[in-house]
Structure formats: C-alpha cells, structure tokens
Write an enzyme that holds these catalytic residues in place. Sequence first.
Site, PDB file in Angstrom:
ATOM      1  N   ASN A  93       1.309  -1.257  -0.457  1.00  0.00           N
ATOM      2  CA  ASN A  93       0.054  -0.264  -0.209  1.00  0.00           C
ATOM      3  C   ASN A  93       0.908   0.900  -0.050  1.00  0.00           C
ATOM      4  OD1 ASN A  93      -1.697   2.084   0.603  1.00  0.00           O
ATOM      5  ND2 ASN A  93      -3.083   1.112   1.852  1.00  0.00           N
ATOM      6  N   HIS A 127     -13.332   0.077   4.451  1.00  0.00           N
ATOM      7  CA  HIS A 127     -13.360  -1.353   4.230  1.00  0.00           C
ATOM      8  C   HIS A 127     -14.680  -2.267   5.478  1.00  0.00           C
ATOM      9  CE1 HIS A 127      -9.657  -1.496   1.818  1.00  0.00           C
ATOM     10  NE2 HIS A 127      -9.209  -1.222   2.702  1.00  0.00           N
ATOM     11  N   SER A 184       0.389   3.997   1.016  1.00  0.00           N
ATOM     12  CA  SER A 184       0.166   4.406   2.989  1.00  0.00           C
ATOM     13  C   SER A 184       1.418   4.342   3.076  1.00  0.00           C
ATOM     14  CB  SER A 184      -0.787   4.930   2.867  1.00  0.00           C
ATOM     15  OG  SER A 184      -1.389   3.228   3.750  1.00  0.00           O
TER      16      SER A 184
END
Length: 376
Positions: A214, A348, A216
């Site tokens: 990811n 999510h 991030s």
Amino acid sequence: MRYADPSANRDLLGNRTLLFIFICAFALVTLLQQILYSKSYIKRYFEFYKEPLEFNSTRCLELRQEILEVKVLSMVKQSELFERWKSLQICKWAMDASEASLFKSTLSRCCNAPNFLFTTQKNTPVETNLRYEVESSGLYHIDQEIFKMFPKEMPYYRSQFKKCAVVGNGGILKNSGCGKEINSADFVFRCNLPPISGIYTTDVGEKTDVVTVNPSIIIDRFHKLEKWRRPFFSVLQRYENASVLLPAFYNVRNTLVSFRVKYMLDDFQSRQPVYFFHPQYLSSVSRYWLSLGVRARRISTGLILVTAALELCEEVHLFGFWAFPMNPSGFFITHHYYDNVKPKPGFHAMPSEIFTFLRMHSRGILRVHTGTCNCC
C-alpha cells in the site's frame, strides 16, 4: 370501630399465588429451553472429536446449509454465526468442481485477471491515456519511459497453479501453526508487507510469490523514498524474489511513489519484479463484489487478491481472514497477528467480506482456515 374485610385478604392472597405460579412457570420454561439448548450444544461439541465427515455427507450438507441460509450478516447474531461455523469444522472440506467452475466463469467474464490483473505492454500500449480507478483523478498518459516499466504480457495464466494460499494478516493466525501448510502451497499471495520472519514463521510461513504494498506505507514509514531508500529495500528483501504489486493507478497520489519502488529496485539491481494493478481490473472487481452485496468505500486488498487467485489457481485456501474481535470459540484476538492497530472506520467492509468467504467455503468454492493446522 372498623372491621377488615376477609374477602379482600383472600383476593390479595389469590393474586400473590397467581404471581408465584406465573414466576415458577416462567422459570420452568426457561430451564427447559436451557436444557434443550445445552443438549444440542453438547451434541455439537462432541462431534468435533469424531473422525472428519465427508463434505458431501448428509450431516455436512445440513451444516453447510445452515451457513448458506443466512443471506446477509444482519440476519443472525454473531455468536450464532460462530456456532454454525464451528459446527461445520467437523466436515473435511472438498472443492465442488461444478460450483467453483461456475464462479470462476463469472469472474472471467467480468474481471479477467489472466489478461488485466497488471498493466502490461499488451493491454496498455504506449500513448494510452489510462484512466485512474478513482475517476475524479482523471487520466495518466503512458509515455515511452513508463511503458518500459510494464511487463510485455501477464506473467500468469488461467488455472496455472494447482493450490494457492492467500494470506491475510488477521489475528486469527496467531498460534495457528499454519506456517508449513502455507509454505506447501504452489503459490502464495500476501498483503501489505506483513512480518514473516522470526516468531511469526511458525504461524504464517515465509514462502511468498506476490506481496502487495500500500503506497501509504511508503509515504508514512519511508518518507516517500525521497531520501533514504535502503531501509525499504531491506524490508522487501525479506520476501526474497517475490513480485511486488502496487496500485499505482488507483489515484494520482499513488503514482509517483509506486514508480519510485521500481526505480529503487532497479538501482539496487534487485531481481524482484514490480507490477502495477490495472485500474480497469480494480474497478471491475469492485463492481462485481458490489453486485454480490459487499458495500464499501473500497474493497480490501485481500479481497482483490482472493478474486485474482480464483482465476489463476485451481484450488484457493485463505489464511488470516477474520474480521471479528473474537475467534469462532469466543476468545478475544488482536486485529492483526503482529499488532492490534484497528483500520479506519467505514473504509472497508471487512465483516461482509469474511461472511462472503464463509458462504463460498460452504459452497466448496474456496477453503477458509480459521483453526489450527496439522500439515506435513
């Protein structure tokens, strides 16, 4: 002088008697319910100590149906779902070739991982204006330099691998002893650079063929790779020659930092391939699961990998996929097997995803591992 009315005392006594009888009757009914429930629970409890039953046996078909009759997660209490799932563990899972083939054919029509999982020179020619998955981010022009980063074509094909393991990072993996079984798979997918060495190997294994990153993580922990790059390179080395997979074209923010991973590995002369999710594939997968009831701002990386594995592998096994604070036996577990950091709320729809996997397990499409492993 006033005299008490005897009939009033009798009425009061009668009311108290009726109340006492009612309380006793209620207690008796409650006790009988508990006894009947306990017998059922004890019966199910001792079933776990018998030899595993065949997945298509009469008893297992009943237990599978108990899961499948729950159409949406809100239909049952969490404890009831856990009880049904525990009961099903007496059944030796087997793939239903018909169900699996039907499911994979729908994925082939909607998503087509063997052709569109990654951006390649074949599916994304030079001068393409590639639309980001988040459409508000606009288009990215593929020039010659970026085009050279892409593989000529997809490195994997349909049903290439016999048995695949998709390893999530859930706390359900802690003390599972599933490492050997994960390592025995022909192909192993992992999510977001999880720790796999040292104390974790027994539970999660170490074999890795594809690991996602990811962006991030790169931004928050490795300062966008703008300065020191070796710490991040050292992390990737733990996965040896595993392919590194990034969502470079999810949005504008992800693009440059994803490219830097490719540049960094080239500079260090690493043999690890770097691939980028094709945004068309990500969009197609999101729409597909939305049509099946998984509603989220963004589906998880784990669900994306499971979707791809179902097309690339004959048999798919899931480890570390669990989205509840307690395991099926009711004991509290950490969110990840390596920490207890919770995700951002509302991003999510993990419980919905896991519930979908449990139903797919019951249909024989894939296998979900939530207990201990006894492999090899």
